[in-house]
Design an enzyme around this catalytic site. Structure first.
Site, PDB file in Angstrom:
ATOM      1  N   HIS A   1       0.833  -1.207   0.000  1.00  0.00           N
ATOM      2  CA  HIS A   1       0.000   0.000   0.000  1.00  0.00           C
ATOM      3  C   HIS A   1       0.867   1.257   0.000  1.00  0.00           C
ATOM      4  O   HIS A   1       1.903   1.330   0.642  1.00  0.00           O
ATOM      5  CB  HIS A   1      -1.050   0.000   1.110  1.00  0.00           C
ATOM      6  CG  HIS A   1      -0.529   0.071   2.506  1.00  0.00           C
ATOM      7  ND1 HIS A   1      -0.197   1.250   3.114  1.00  0.00           N
ATOM      8  CD2 HIS A   1      -0.291  -0.905   3.425  1.00  0.00           C
ATOM      9  CE1 HIS A   1       0.207   1.004   4.346  1.00  0.00           C
ATOM     10  NE2 HIS A   1       0.169  -0.295   4.563  1.00  0.00           N
TER      11      HIS A   1
ATOM     12  N   ASP B   1       6.202   0.946   6.909  1.00  0.00           N
ATOM     13  CA  ASP B   1       4.761   0.741   6.686  1.00  0.00           C
ATOM     14  C   ASP B   1       4.244   1.846   5.804  1.00  0.00           C
ATOM     15  O   ASP B   1       3.790   2.870   6.295  1.00  0.00           O
ATOM     16  CB  ASP B   1       4.049   0.686   8.038  1.00  0.00           C
ATOM     17  CG  ASP B   1       2.581   0.313   7.901  1.00  0.00           C
ATOM     18  OD1 ASP B   1       2.184  -0.128   6.811  1.00  0.00           O
ATOM     19  OD2 ASP B   1       1.843   0.477   8.884  1.00  0.00           O
TER      20      ASP B   1
ATOM     21  N   GLU C   1      -5.053   2.280   2.615  1.00  0.00           N
ATOM     22  CA  GLU C   1      -5.169   1.031   3.385  1.00  0.00           C
ATOM     23  C   GLU C   1      -5.393   1.320   4.855  1.00  0.00           C
ATOM     24  O   GLU C   1      -6.226   0.690   5.517  1.00  0.00           O
ATOM     25  CB  GLU C   1      -3.890   0.188   3.197  1.00  0.00           C
ATOM     26  CG  GLU C   1      -3.946  -1.195   3.863  1.00  0.00           C
ATOM     27  CD  GLU C   1      -3.498  -1.207   5.315  1.00  0.00           C
ATOM     28  OE1 GLU C   1      -3.876  -2.143   6.055  1.00  0.00           O
ATOM     29  OE2 GLU C   1      -2.795  -0.270   5.752  1.00  0.00           O
ATOM     30  N   GLU C   2      -4.621   2.301   5.389  1.00  0.00           N
ATOM     31  CA  GLU C   2      -4.581   2.490   6.849  1.00  0.00           C
ATOM     32  C   GLU C   2      -5.926   2.874   7.441  1.00  0.00           C
ATOM     33  O   GLU C   2      -6.221   2.522   8.580  1.00  0.00           O
ATOM     34  CB  GLU C   2      -3.522   3.543   7.214  1.00  0.00           C
ATOM     35  CG  GLU C   2      -2.085   3.157   6.878  1.00  0.00           C
ATOM     36  CD  GLU C   2      -1.542   2.031   7.764  1.00  0.00           C
ATOM     37  OE1 GLU C   2      -2.294   1.475   8.574  1.00  0.00           O
ATOM     38  OE2 GLU C   2      -0.337   1.712   7.615  1.00  0.00           O
TER      39      GLU C   2
ATOM     40  N   ASP D   1       3.325  -6.219   3.430  1.00  0.00           N
ATOM     41  CA  ASP D   1       2.898  -5.160   4.354  1.00  0.00           C
ATOM     42  C   ASP D   1       3.201  -5.533   5.804  1.00  0.00           C
ATOM     43  O   ASP D   1       2.347  -5.475   6.665  1.00  0.00           O
ATOM     44  CB  ASP D   1       1.400  -4.845   4.171  1.00  0.00           C
ATOM     45  CG  ASP D   1       0.936  -3.689   5.043  1.00  0.00           C
ATOM     46  OD1 ASP D   1       1.784  -2.871   5.440  1.00  0.00           O
ATOM     47  OD2 ASP D   1      -0.269  -3.604   5.338  1.00  0.00           O
TER      48      ASP D   1
ATOM     49  N   HIS E   1       3.505   2.654  12.772  1.00  0.00           N
ATOM     50  CA  HIS E   1       2.475   3.658  13.130  1.00  0.00           C
ATOM     51  C   HIS E   1       2.976   4.746  14.077  1.00  0.00           C
ATOM     52  O   HIS E   1       2.167   5.394  14.746  1.00  0.00           O
ATOM     53  CB  HIS E   1       1.225   3.004  13.752  1.00  0.00           C
ATOM     54  CG  HIS E   1       0.416   2.191  12.792  1.00  0.00           C
ATOM     55  ND1 HIS E   1      -0.855   1.757  13.087  1.00  0.00           N
ATOM     56  CD2 HIS E   1       0.688   1.722  11.552  1.00  0.00           C
ATOM     57  CE1 HIS E   1      -1.325   1.052  12.068  1.00  0.00           C
ATOM     58  NE2 HIS E   1      -0.402   1.018  11.134  1.00  0.00           N
TER      59      HIS E   1
END
Lengths: 487, 487
Positions: B299, B311, B345-346, B373, B445
């Protein structure tokens, strides 16, 4: 670079390993030392040396250092000089020192010009809008609410910045990098800290309107490193901040790709004149020469970003716990042991200066002093500069502490804690316990300076060393001053 | 805890060591494999298997993965879904994919409800004013400019919070902790992520006005972990944030000391309806059955705090570099290889859902798919669930990748990347390369998700695996679907 700069082996595993080696060796040493203490140097009785060994071994079993750091950093948190938080830390200290049972506990107040951080942000507006992790350097003048926006010009070192023509940076924001690396003795900090102190004035002299530097630190996290700057007199003051190392890398990569950059920089702050700070002083009265003083201590204030755990909660815990150990053991030394918890160190060694100002007349009564202000790592070296008469006592400290992984270094120099600089400049004999600083600058002056970075066993090794130091220096009759002038 | 959670050995040294072991073994394997490829499974010619080995060895020497991640994370930076930054990332992708020489490159746009972070802060106002490192969870409703201020009530787990009586938390802010630990397979994330997703609604149902949780992460830095929450329908929506682990410790220590706490919480955000996102799709056309598709991808969006390096810049770099390797080698596979860089995506797997929506009629043309991912760590396992006919091809992948430290795991389950969930739920055979995630949740994140956390050799191992996967799955004639229905 991630690997290089985040190697936990030296930061975590090695110190613990050494600490256990030290523990094992020290139990062995306690057995063999009975014969060695026969060789005690002038001015110390055999039973005084045996008591030093007992204090050492007691500290290694378990000291109160970690519990004290935990209490200070949890219940008070950050302790920026001149704020209510620093005042609460003084109250905390008075309460705990009184409970521990010192003979006297006093606060010696003084006034400072106190700098307080405001809102801050740095955004690359070109080539692609992205936020950067920034923090203002202590003492930086404030931007407006809106901040500055300008072209960003990149330099790789302070020398590079110095080399450009006057007026070549008019209207620009300047970025300056450096090549600091982790070192056991922290010497790379000393090598690059001039960038933090002087960068703003050098950039301003060339016409720049703001400066951001690569953090004077060795971590790889988005937590920039603050610390005091010094504006050069007569040069325009411009706002100055530090970017975290990953953000500094980002700037340097874009620069290497020759991609033009613009930055929007907000670094707000304000300064309060005549803010209250103070030193907290507690004493164990000497039994024979109470006017003679041995000083241990640490600084009570911290920067505002973290909770001041390694800088300098650790030192507060180490020296308080060492003095408590001596008190709890129930034997009073010949001389007075004075514990000083200095205020407002970070913004200009205000506590150390105020202490000398107030105690100048009794300077020569200060026999020896040591400040713990290099984090929570293991001590690996003793350095000192004392009289010939005093040297055998230092050597004895070295012998007693050698099983803890501590070796003797130079005898003609010692770089002690900053709060002792004023007294040492005025002639005080110097002594220093050097701690492993390989990973100190990963968290020093950043938001990551929190309790979880401290290993309690390493603190206990420090407590053992400080207890031996304070006890022996206060128990001996020798004079550590080189010239034996009357007080 | 510092030591436990920051052990760099497994995060840095071990993967590199394994990577070199893999390199050495693979050069050896290239020699012996000549005999083994005689045993190629149905639907593959000997030269196709030899080509897979050649692609693997080429990737291990050096791939373009790191350069691609560097370019994306440096020139574009964070790529929050639905923002201009995500749009620039799509342009970046189209430019690079076209340069690489794919047969086609298109953007398939779709609309999302886009959440954007605003100003945020958390301050303990009692017992002693101290700032805490906080970040809003994705999708959180906004506080006012002034924020909330209330008593803070502490729970150690979601179960503890669930167990208290309704209306017992009226007017309170709630803190909830958890016991996540680093695990190779990341399973501890799955165990505790329900707290992030559901905590706000559980707390609101009891009357709370706000919630802060311990970051769903394993680091010990002041960089809290964001991630999407889900408000339960019919329950009042309250602002929700995460505290970094050191701050969560601070709260729990004060709570253990039974010291009452109050918190002032500002978590501002806004939501834009019908914001533009999109998937970027590039193809290597198949030479015999171009309508049959093998999908690899990652992503393109990221959270806003870091630069989305692990990420999912890593996945973008790995899969782009693997496809490039196949293109550069000059042999066209039987089937089409489709590289998909999903958007958004997130914030809810919007790209994966939009992809299935648009491509539902050709779902049965998708032979096999794999999304990268799970960061930049080494792949250690293959899991899959495919037809009996397809299994020998998967086994061959396992054999060819075994010298890279990759073993075959379960054959009746595979947890692939989130963007594949919609297709897998609709029946697509599943396949997964499982990466070492021991330290993934140290930076995932958080603001620390930056390029310096990536080791380029580990990326190259991933590229080798994806190249072998994509080439063999696209080169074979077997059907990986279990029931051989007509398309």
């Amino acid at each position: 670079m991630f690997i290089d700069r985040n190697n936990c082996f030296s930061a975590c595993i090695l110190p613990i390993f050494l600490s256990y080696v030290g523990l094992i060796l020290s139990s062995f040493y306690s057995e063999v030392s009975r014969s060695e203490v026969e060789l005690f140097p002038p001015g110390l009785e055999k039973k005084s040396v045996e008591h030093a060994i007992s204090l050492r071994d007691q500290a290694l079993k378990k000291s109160d250092a970690f519990a004290l750091v935990e209490s200070l950093t949890t219940e008070i948190g950050p302790r920026l000089a001149g704020t209510g938080a620093e005042a609460r830390a003084r109250e905390w200290a008075v309460r705990h020192l009184s409970e521990i049972g010192f003979d006297s506990v006093v606060i010696e107040p003084f006034k400072i010009k106190a700098w307080v951080r405001g809102r801050e942000s740095a955004v690359l507006t070109k080539p692609s809008e992205q936020g950067l992790a920034v923090t203002a350097l202590g003492g930086s003048v404030s931007t407006s609410e809106v901040g500055l926006e300008a072209e960003l010009v990149v330099f790789q070192s302070l020398a590079d910045l110095e080399s450009v023509a006057d007026d070549s940076l008019v209207g620009k924001i300047v970025y300056v990098g450096h090549a600091m690396r982790p070192t056991q003795d922290g010497s790379s900090y000393g090598a690059f800290v001039p960038l933090r102190r002087l960068g703003a004035s050098v950039a301003a002299a060339k016409g720049a309107i703001g400066i951001v530097i690569r953090s004077i630190g060795t971590d790889y996290h988005r937590s920039p490193n603050t610390g005091q700057l010094n504006y050069v007199k007569g040069v325009r003051k411009i706002p100055a901040g530090a970017l975290s190392n990953p953000d500094a890398d980002q700037i340097e990569r874009l620069w290497e790709k020759k991609i033009p950059m613009r930055m929007r920089l907000v670094l707000m702050s304000h300064t309060r004149e005549a803010a209250e700070s103070g030193n907290v002083i507690a004493e164990i009265q000497g039994r024979e020469s109470p006017w003679e003083l041995v000083v241990i201590g640490a600084h009570l204030d911290s920067w505002d970003l973290g909770t001041g755990a390694i800088d300098d909660g650790a030192g507060v815990g180490i020296t308080m716990a060492a003095a408590k150990l001596i008190l709890d053991a129930g034997k009073r030394p010949r001389r007075t042991i004075r514990l000083v918890l200095w205020g407002a160190e970070e913004q200009g060694i205000h506590g150390g200066k105020a202490y000398l100002e107030r105690h100048r007349t009794e300077l020569r009564n200060h026999m020896l002093a040591s400040e713990s202000d290099f984090g929570a790592g293991l001590i690996w070296q003793i350095t000192s500069k004392v009289s010939d008469e005093g040297q055998p006592v230092i050597d004895l400290m070295g012998t007693l502490l050698n099983p803890l992984g501590i070796v003797q270094g130079g005898k003609d120099i010692a770089v002690s804690g900053p709060d002792l600089y004023p007294m040492i400049n005025a002639g005080l004999p110097s002594f220093s316990f050097r701690q492993d600083g390989t990973r100190y600058f990963d968290v020093h002056h950043t938001a990551n300076d929190t309790l979880d970075k401290i290993d309690s066993k390493a603190l206990d090794q420090n407590v053992a060393a400080y207890a031996v130091f304070a006890w022996l220096a206060a128990e001996t009759t020798v004079n550590f001053w080189s010239m034996n002038e009357p007080n």
